[in-house]
Design a protein around this motif. Structure first.
Motif, PDB file in Angstrom:
ATOM      1  N   ALA A  55       0.839  -1.188   0.000  1.00 43.46           N
ATOM      2  CA  ALA A  55       0.000   0.000   0.000  1.00 43.46           C
ATOM      3  C   ALA A  55       0.876   1.239   0.000  1.00 43.46           C
ATOM      4  O   ALA A  55       2.085   1.175   0.244  1.00 43.46           O
ATOM      5  CB  ALA A  55      -0.942   0.003   1.200  1.00 43.46           C
ATOM      6  N   CYS A  56       0.239   2.374  -0.274  1.00 41.66           N
ATOM      7  CA  CYS A  56       0.921   3.665  -0.262  1.00 41.66           C
ATOM      8  C   CYS A  56       0.189   4.574   0.703  1.00 41.66           C
ATOM      9  O   CYS A  56      -1.025   4.787   0.589  1.00 41.66           O
ATOM     10  CB  CYS A  56       0.940   4.272  -1.666  1.00 41.66           C
ATOM     11  N   VAL A  57       0.902   5.078   1.687  1.00 42.64           N
ATOM     12  CA  VAL A  57       0.318   5.915   2.731  1.00 42.64           C
ATOM     13  C   VAL A  57       0.844   7.333   2.574  1.00 42.64           C
ATOM     14  O   VAL A  57       2.041   7.528   2.266  1.00 42.64           O
ATOM     15  CB  VAL A  57       0.659   5.361   4.130  1.00 42.64           C
ATOM     16  N   PHE A  58      -0.037   8.303   2.794  1.00 43.54           N
ATOM     17  CA  PHE A  58       0.316   9.730   2.711  1.00 43.54           C
ATOM     18  C   PHE A  58       0.811  10.116   1.310  1.00 43.54           C
ATOM     19  O   PHE A  58       1.539  11.097   1.152  1.00 43.54           O
ATOM     20  CB  PHE A  58       1.387  10.097   3.745  1.00 43.54           C
ATOM     21  N   GLY A  59       0.454   9.310   0.319  1.00 41.88           N
ATOM     22  CA  GLY A  59       0.773   9.658  -1.051  1.00 41.88           C
ATOM     23  C   GLY A  59       2.169   9.343  -1.518  1.00 41.88           C
ATOM     24  O   GLY A  59       2.448   9.356  -2.712  1.00 41.88           O
ATOM     25  N   LYS A  60       3.106   9.034  -0.620  1.00 38.84           N
ATOM     26  CA  LYS A  60       4.493   8.812  -1.053  1.00 38.84           C
ATOM     27  C   LYS A  60       5.212   7.722  -0.271  1.00 38.84           C
ATOM     28  O   LYS A  60       6.287   7.287  -0.683  1.00 38.84           O
ATOM     29  CB  LYS A  60       5.284  10.109  -0.935  1.00 38.84           C
ATOM     30  N   LEU A  61       4.639   7.305   0.849  1.00 42.35           N
ATOM     31  CA  LEU A  61       5.311   6.331   1.703  1.00 42.35           C
ATOM     32  C   LEU A  61       4.734   4.941   1.441  1.00 42.35           C
ATOM     33  O   LEU A  61       3.530   4.721   1.576  1.00 42.35           O
ATOM     34  CB  LEU A  61       5.145   6.698   3.182  1.00 42.35           C
ATOM     35  N   PHE A  62       5.599   4.017   1.061  1.00 42.68           N
ATOM     36  CA  PHE A  62       5.155   2.654   0.764  1.00 42.68           C
ATOM     37  C   PHE A  62       5.169   1.801   2.038  1.00 42.68           C
ATOM     38  O   PHE A  62       6.079   1.919   2.864  1.00 42.68           O
ATOM     39  CB  PHE A  62       6.052   2.012  -0.291  1.00 42.68           C
ATOM     40  N   VAL A  63       4.146   0.952   2.146  1.00 42.46           N
ATOM     41  CA  VAL A  63       3.999   0.065   3.298  1.00 42.46           C
ATOM     42  C   VAL A  63       3.849  -1.363   2.775  1.00 42.46           C
ATOM     43  O   VAL A  63       3.062  -1.622   1.868  1.00 42.46           O
ATOM     44  CB  VAL A  63       2.775   0.437   4.164  1.00 42.46           C
ATOM     45  N   THR A  64       4.620  -2.281   3.348  1.00 43.04           N
ATOM     46  CA  THR A  64       4.523  -3.703   3.019  1.00 43.04           C
ATOM     47  C   THR A  64       4.054  -4.444   4.275  1.00 43.04           C
ATOM     48  O   THR A  64       4.651  -4.282   5.345  1.00 43.04           O
ATOM     49  CB  THR A  64       5.872  -4.264   2.556  1.00 43.04           C
ATOM     50  N   ILE A  65       2.992  -5.237   4.130  1.00 45.26           N
ATOM     51  CA  ILE A  65       2.403  -5.944   5.269  1.00 45.26           C
ATOM     52  C   ILE A  65       2.467  -7.439   4.995  1.00 45.26           C
ATOM     53  O   ILE A  65       1.948  -7.918   3.983  1.00 45.26           O
ATOM     54  CB  ILE A  65       0.940  -5.513   5.514  1.00 45.26           C
ATOM     55  N   TYR A  66       3.107  -8.190   5.917  1.00 45.44           N
ATOM     56  CA  TYR A  66       3.117  -9.648   5.871  1.00 45.44           C
ATOM     57  C   TYR A  66       2.088 -10.148   6.882  1.00 45.44           C
ATOM     58  O   TYR A  66       2.219  -9.914   8.080  1.00 45.44           O
ATOM     59  CB  TYR A  66       4.494 -10.203   6.239  1.00 45.44           C
ATOM     60  N   ASP A  67       1.047 -10.814   6.413  1.00 44.76           N
ATOM     61  CA  ASP A  67      -0.023 -11.309   7.276  1.00 44.76           C
ATOM     62  C   ASP A  67       0.154 -12.818   7.463  1.00 44.76           C
ATOM     63  O   ASP A  67      -0.035 -13.599   6.539  1.00 44.76           O
ATOM     64  CB  ASP A  67      -1.386 -11.011   6.651  1.00 44.76           C
ATOM     65  N   CYS A  68       0.566 -13.237   8.685  1.00 48.84           N
ATOM     66  CA  CYS A  68       0.765 -14.657   9.007  1.00 48.84           C
ATOM     67  C   CYS A  68      -0.237 -15.046  10.089  1.00 48.84           C
ATOM     68  O   CYS A  68       0.009 -14.843  11.278  1.00 48.84           O
ATOM     69  CB  CYS A  68       2.198 -14.913   9.492  1.00 48.84           C
ATOM     70  N   PRO A  69      -1.390 -15.610   9.721  1.00 51.62           N
ATOM     71  CA  PRO A  69      -2.446 -15.851  10.711  1.00 51.62           C
ATOM     72  C   PRO A  69      -2.234 -17.068  11.594  1.00 51.62           C
ATOM     73  O   PRO A  69      -2.788 -17.128  12.677  1.00 51.62           O
ATOM     74  CB  PRO A  69      -3.692 -16.027   9.839  1.00 51.62           C
ATOM     75  N   PHE A  70      -1.443 -18.047  11.172  1.00 53.10           N
ATOM     76  CA  PHE A  70      -1.374 -19.311  11.904  1.00 53.10           C
ATOM     77  C   PHE A  70       0.047 -19.601  12.343  1.00 53.10           C
ATOM     78  O   PHE A  70       1.005 -19.380  11.596  1.00 53.10           O
ATOM     79  CB  PHE A  70      -1.894 -20.473  11.043  1.00 53.10           C
ATOM     80  N   TRP A  71       0.172 -20.133  13.567  1.00 52.90           N
ATOM     81  CA  TRP A  71       1.488 -20.464  14.120  1.00 52.90           C
ATOM     82  C   TRP A  71       2.122 -21.619  13.366  1.00 52.90           C
ATOM     83  O   TRP A  71       3.348 -21.757  13.347  1.00 52.90           O
ATOM     84  CB  TRP A  71       1.344 -20.805  15.594  1.00 52.90           C
ATOM     85  N   GLU A  72       1.313 -22.497  12.730  1.00 48.33           N
ATOM     86  CA  GLU A  72       1.876 -23.631  12.018  1.00 48.33           C
ATOM     87  C   GLU A  72       2.857 -23.196  10.930  1.00 48.33           C
ATOM     88  O   GLU A  72       3.736 -23.956  10.529  1.00 48.33           O
ATOM     89  CB  GLU A  72       0.757 -24.465  11.379  1.00 48.33           C
ATOM     90  N   LEU A  73       2.703 -21.952  10.464  1.00 49.24           N
ATOM     91  CA  LEU A  73       3.610 -21.465   9.434  1.00 49.24           C
ATOM     92  C   LEU A  73       5.033 -21.327   9.946  1.00 49.24           C
ATOM     93  O   LEU A  73       5.992 -21.369   9.187  1.00 49.24           O
ATOM     94  CB  LEU A  73       3.131 -20.104   8.914  1.00 49.24           C
ATOM     95  N   PHE A  74       5.184 -21.145  11.288  1.00 50.94           N
ATOM     96  CA  PHE A  74       6.507 -20.973  11.875  1.00 50.94           C
ATOM     97  C   PHE A  74       7.063 -22.266  12.432  1.00 50.94           C
ATOM     98  O   PHE A  74       8.250 -22.353  12.702  1.00 50.94           O
ATOM     99  CB  PHE A  74       6.465 -19.937  13.016  1.00 50.94           C
TER     100      PHE A  74
END
Length: 609
Positions: A55-74
């Motif tokens: 996503a892009c916040v405030f028009g110029k700042l890029f945001v990357t979000i890693y969504d890991c919902p389950f502990w089994e992934l780790f």
């Protein structure tokens, strides 16, 4: 500039239907925000699958979000691979549903301990978000059992606040994922932290640029350490080794004979036969056998006849000292002609652990042309293996034949049928020569050659502890090894090398390397466990994989192990290897010292002069 956000936990409400169609917190926030760019699946460092939002916040700042919902992934991953996403995160969001207790327990007992290891080393903004509306609020207005049970499935605010206090985090309660809660409430707090991280990153980047521009200095680049070698385990030969016992008269205590004759058809081993089913256990008069139906036992007795005199000669209650090692084998007369004709195939199926039903079925069909005879024989084998009459479908027979046996673990450290006793530190351990000889070549030579153990009923074991030798025998009987500590695994490795059981030695090597690799740097520096001593033992006892791995491990953690007193005990050859592969390298440390020295000199100079 990019801000990395790591979202952990599952905020879906399990009390709501179509749980998979529920929008997530991150999705709801980005859907409210016009800066949403794309959604895709990805991989973090090849260790787990996650949902990636950009996503892009405030028009110029890029945001990357890693969504890991389950502990089994780790789970099941090394410390080095699982810590990278957390260590690189600028902001951490922990989310759960107030109506999903399993999701909260996963957050509390899995994610929170992992995060605590990092917040001790550096500060990361953390948001704890409790999503959903509780059916009865924080306290039930009614005390009836139904309302009380509903309340038990909700997570009160106090538990969420307790987690937030432990982490020093910001606690939010979102009663729904509408525009206000997901966007203005949660999004406002999240964007505040994004702005703070952006300012901090910009300030640090500007300082670095100014320092390099004013001084003209570039810090040395630190490369990556050499990858640790992979420790491999050879495939199990448990079934093939036990199958090699079949037909051998050595250590055989059972001989199958045709009906009405004493002509021996094939030799077998009582411990293996009785491991295959309860019916054979009861038929061969094993004490302490679980309940077996009398009708099934009577049907089995119409197939096999055990001579009474041989039962008396091999009575399990008789002291082993009162009977010779090479006692006459028990005679079992086969009363059924079909079973007698297919006896080799039946015994091969039993000796393989009752796991190759299709192969046994095909072998019987090749030998018996008549389909009725094939069906009749399979039913009789199912009877001997304890499969009920009403459950003789092919699929059920396969399932029961695979799972009904406890295999040889039932006779581990058991006096039933034992023909040898090991004396270890004053403790008597009963065992069976047939199993030991099949699984261990050293013991096979010891019991079959001209050694004293070949004719002795008691064998003394020296230089091995009782617990270690019991773990060694347990592996021989079950093909399973579960050491309790690194030191116990090393002791078991030494015992495996003594008896030349290479696969057990490799299992211990993998256990030791896994334990050491999961230890954080602080624990490595403070532990009383001597890695140098482990290396010496591994080299002395020909554990080549472990010794090579330990040399690379010490090289990769050079700054820790070089400060320990036993580092000087390394051989000259090992020291040369470690110096060659050390991380950080000697060249890097020298360049770093020069950089610091020049940086300090220029910093102390007068700006005017």
């Amino acid at each position: 500039m990019t801000v990395l956000i790591l979202a952990l936990g599952n905020e879906k409400d399990e009390t709501t239907q179509d749980i998979h169609d529920q929008p997530g917190l991150i999705w709801a926030y980005l859907d409210w925000s016009s800066s949403f760019l794309q959604l895709q699946q990805g991989v973090i460092n090849e260790f787990c699958t996650f949902t990636l939002y950009e996503a892009c916040v405030f028009g110029k700042l890029f945001v990357t979000i890693y969504d890991c919902p389950f502990w089994e992934l780790f789970e099941g991953r090394s410390w080095y691979s699982s810590r990278n996403p957390i260590a690189q995160a600028d902001i951490i969001v922990i989310k759960y549903s107030v109506n999903n207790k399993p999701a909260f327990q996963e957050v509390k007992h899995s994610f929170i301990p992992m995060i605590k290891k990092f917040i001790k080393q550096w500060t990361v903004p953390i948001i704890v978000a409790a999503v959903g509306a509780r059916a009865n609020g924080d306290g039930p207005s009614c005390t009836c059992p139904l309302c009380a049970s509903d309340k038990g499935n909700c997570i009160p605010s106090s538990e969420g606040l307790q987690i937030a206090r432990e982490l020093g985090a910001t606690y939010l309660e979102l009663h729904s994922l509408n525009d206000f809660n997901a966007g203005k409430y949660f999004g406002g707090v999240l964007e505040y932290f994004i702005m703070q991280c952006s300012k901090q990153k910009s300030s640090e980047s500007l300082k670095r640029k100014k320092a390099c521009k004013s001084k003209g200095l570039k810090p040395p680049q630190l490369g990556q350490p050499v990858k640790l070698p992979v420790v491999k385990i050879q495939n199990s030969s448990y079934t093939s080794e036990l199958l090699g016992l079949l037909g051998s008269p050595q250590f055989a205590d059972v001989s199958f004979c045709a009906e009405g004759t004493s002509v021996e058809l094939v030799h077998a081993h009582r411990v293996v036969l009785c491991s295959s089913s309860r019916i054979l256990n009861a038929l061969l008069s094993v004490q302490g056998v679980p309940h077996v139906k009398s009708s099934s036992l009577q049907a089995a007795q119409r197939l096999l006849l055990v001579k009474e005199n041989t039962l008396e000669s091999l009575d399990t209650s008789t002291n082993i000292k009162n009977r010779h090692v090479h006692s006459p084998p028990m005679q079992i007369h086969i009363l059924d002609p079909l079973l007698s004709r297919c006896l080799p195939e039946t015994l091969q199926f039993i000796y393989s652990g009752n796991t190759k039903w299709h192969m046994f079925q095909n072998a019987v069909r090749e030998k018996l042309v008549d389909a009725k005879d094939v069906k009749d024989l399979l039913e009789k084998v199912c009877l001997l293996l304890g499969i009920e009459q009403q459950q003789k479908t092919e699929q059920t027979a396969i399932m029961r034949a695979t799972n009904s046996t406890s295999w040889l673990g039932y006779f581990f450290n058991s006096p039933v049928f034992h023909d040898v006793v090991f004396k270890v530190q004053g403790v008597s351990i009963p065992a069976h020569r047939a199993v030991l000889s099949a699984r261990c070549k050293v013991m096979a030579a010891m019991f079959s050659g001209h050694y004293a153990e070949a004719s002795s009923c008691e064998v003394s074991i020296n230089a091995v502890s009782t617990d270690t030798f019991l773990s060694f025998l347990e592996y021989l009987y079950t093909d399973i090894c579960c050491p309790a500590s690194v030191l116990q695994a090393m002791a078991l490795l030494i015992c495996a090398e003594m008896y030349q059981v290479s696969r057990l030695q490799q299992i211990c090597e993998v256990y030791i390397t896994t334990c050491l690799q999961s230890m954080p740097s602080r624990e490595l520096a403070s532990t009383s466990l001597s890695i140098i001593n482990l290396l010496k033992k591994a080299q002395f006892h020909n554990a080549e994989q472990l010794s090579s791995w330990l040399l690379h491990f010490i090289s990769s953690n050079y700054l820790i192990f070089s400060q320990k007193a036993d580092f000087l005990d390394l051989t000259e050859e090992d020291q040369d290897f470690i110096e060659k592969h050390r991380w950080p390298s000697r060249v890097y440390m020298q360049d770093l010292a020069k950089f610091r020295q020049q940086f300090c000199v220029q910093k102390s100079c007068c700006a005017v002069m």
